[in-house]
Design a protein around this motif. Structure first.
Motif, short mmCIF file in Angstrom:
data_model
loop_
_atom_site.label_atom_id
_atom_site.label_comp_id
_atom_site.label_asym_id
_atom_site.label_seq_id
_atom_site.Cartn_x
_atom_site.Cartn_y
_atom_site.Cartn_z
N ALA A 126 -0.61 1.96 -3.38
CA ALA A 126 -1.16 0.83 -2.63
C ALA A 126 -2.67 0.95 -2.47
N ILE A 127 -3.16 2.15 -2.15
CA ILE A 127 -4.60 2.34 -1.99
C ILE A 127 -5.33 2.09 -3.30
N GLU A 128 -4.77 2.61 -4.39
CA GLU A 128 -5.38 2.41 -5.71
C GLU A 128 -5.37 0.93 -6.08
N ALA A 129 -4.24 0.26 -5.87
CA ALA A 129 -4.13 -1.16 -6.21
C ALA A 129 -5.08 -1.99 -5.38
N ALA A 130 -5.16 -1.71 -4.07
CA ALA A 130 -6.06 -2.46 -3.20
C ALA A 130 -7.51 -2.25 -3.61
N GLY A 131 -7.85 -1.02 -4.02
CA GLY A 131 -9.22 -0.75 -4.46
C GLY A 131 -9.61 -1.59 -5.66
N TYR A 132 -8.73 -1.69 -6.64
CA TYR A 132 -9.04 -2.49 -7.82
C TYR A 132 -9.04 -3.98 -7.51
N LEU A 133 -8.18 -4.42 -6.59
CA LEU A 133 -8.21 -5.83 -6.20
C LEU A 133 -9.51 -6.18 -5.50
N ILE A 134 -9.99 -5.30 -4.63
CA ILE A 134 -11.28 -5.52 -3.96
C ILE A 134 -12.39 -5.60 -5.00
N SER A 135 -12.38 -4.67 -5.95
CA SER A 135 -13.41 -4.62 -6.98
C SER A 135 -13.42 -5.87 -7.84
N GLU A 136 -12.24 -6.36 -8.18
CA GLU A 136 -12.14 -7.47 -9.13
C GLU A 136 -12.22 -8.85 -8.46
N ARG A 137 -11.68 -8.97 -7.24
CA ARG A 137 -11.57 -10.29 -6.62
C ARG A 137 -12.33 -10.45 -5.32
N GLY A 138 -12.79 -9.35 -4.75
CA GLY A 138 -13.44 -9.41 -3.45
C GLY A 138 -12.47 -9.15 -2.33
#
Length: 275
Positions: free
Chosen positions: A75-87
């Motif tokens: 979840a932490i990894e997925a949320a990190g990439y979502l923040i990076s890609e989508r804000g």
């Protein structure tokens, strides 16, 4: 480009996993870094910001790093990439559950809601943990202290996923948006650690007696701006741009020159000054 992982890092990861009785994939990077005798930020730099390279190196050594990481890690990894890609604004628990292939109730159970998840993401991808560890065992020299703080900042702003640049972009674009709350909750921890490191130098007379909030801004402001703009600068001016390490050394020296305690100016009328 995939990172080339040193055999010593592989050995450290495997060794600490055996000591803890866990699969390598379940061992936190902090524990692996400690076993390797390096900081977490240094380990992340060597892995290009992700542990995937380490897992691949372990497989190449003929060792199974383990099954899927726990839900919390995914979840932490997925949320990190979502923040990076989508804000930050686009990151919902539903989106994280889908990206991490886990259930929504499990996220609520582990993180007690979106705020808890974002706090965990900030801990993982920000320099807070590294600076807190540095404050616990600071180097002997102020030059090394400032350099280590800068190295933690460089890792946080340069690693993938680019969570820190995304947070700053969100704060600048929407000052009342969700990134402000994340930074307001986490920033005091980092500033407290930096204050502990600098206050001792001020008390010892090696740094000027400046208001600590301004002293900290003088220290981290130029480097943070440099790391935010560096991707654009690398494209626009190319080889004219110093390396990250060279830039770190320049910023360290410039900060210390600007805030170093000034030696008393000799009195021109004193006999010892007239030589």
């Amino acid at each position: 480009m995939a990172a080339e992982v040193d055999a010593q890092l592989v050995a450290a990861a495997v060794g600490v996993a055996q000591q803890r009785g866990q699969a390598v994939a379940d061992v936190p990077l902090t524990a692996i870094a400690k076993a390797a005798g390096i900081s977490r930020s240094t380990l992340l730099r060597r892995l290009n910001g992700t542990r995937a390279a380490l897992d691949e190196a372990i497989r190449a050594a003929g060792i199974d790093p383990g099954g899927r990481p726990p839900v919390r890690e995914r979840a932490i990894e997925a949320a990190g990439y979502l923040i990076s890609e989508r804000g930050l604004g686009a990151v919902t628990l539903d989106a994280v559950a889908e990206a991490a292939d886990c259930s929504l109730p499990s996220l609520h159970s582990i993180f007690q809601g979106r705020d808890g998840l974002l706090a965990a993401v900030f801990d993982r991808f920000s320099p807070v943990l590294d600076v807190e560890a540095l404050a616990m065992t600071p180097p002997d020299r102020i030059e090394d202290t400032i350099h280590e703080i800068y190295q933690a900042l460089i890792t946080a702003f340069g690693q993938e996923p680019r969570v820190m640049p995304a947070l700053f972009a969100d704060v600048l674009a929407r000052p009342t948006g969700p990134a402000r709350q994340v930074l307001e909750q986490a920033t005091p921890r980092m500033l407290h650690s930096i204050e502990r490191l600098l206050a001792a130098e001020m008390q010892a007379g090696r740094l000027r007696q400046l208001p600590l909030p301004l002293l900290i801004q003088l220290m981290i402001g130029p480097l943070v701006l440099h790391m935010l703009l560096r991707p654009v600068l690398e494209t626009s001016i190319g080889r004219q741009l110093p390396t990250v390490e060279e830039s770190c050394q320049v910023f360290t020296a410039a900060f210390l020159r600007s805030v170093a305690a000034q030696s008393p100016t000799p009195d021109a009328t004193h006999p010892s000054a007239q030589t």
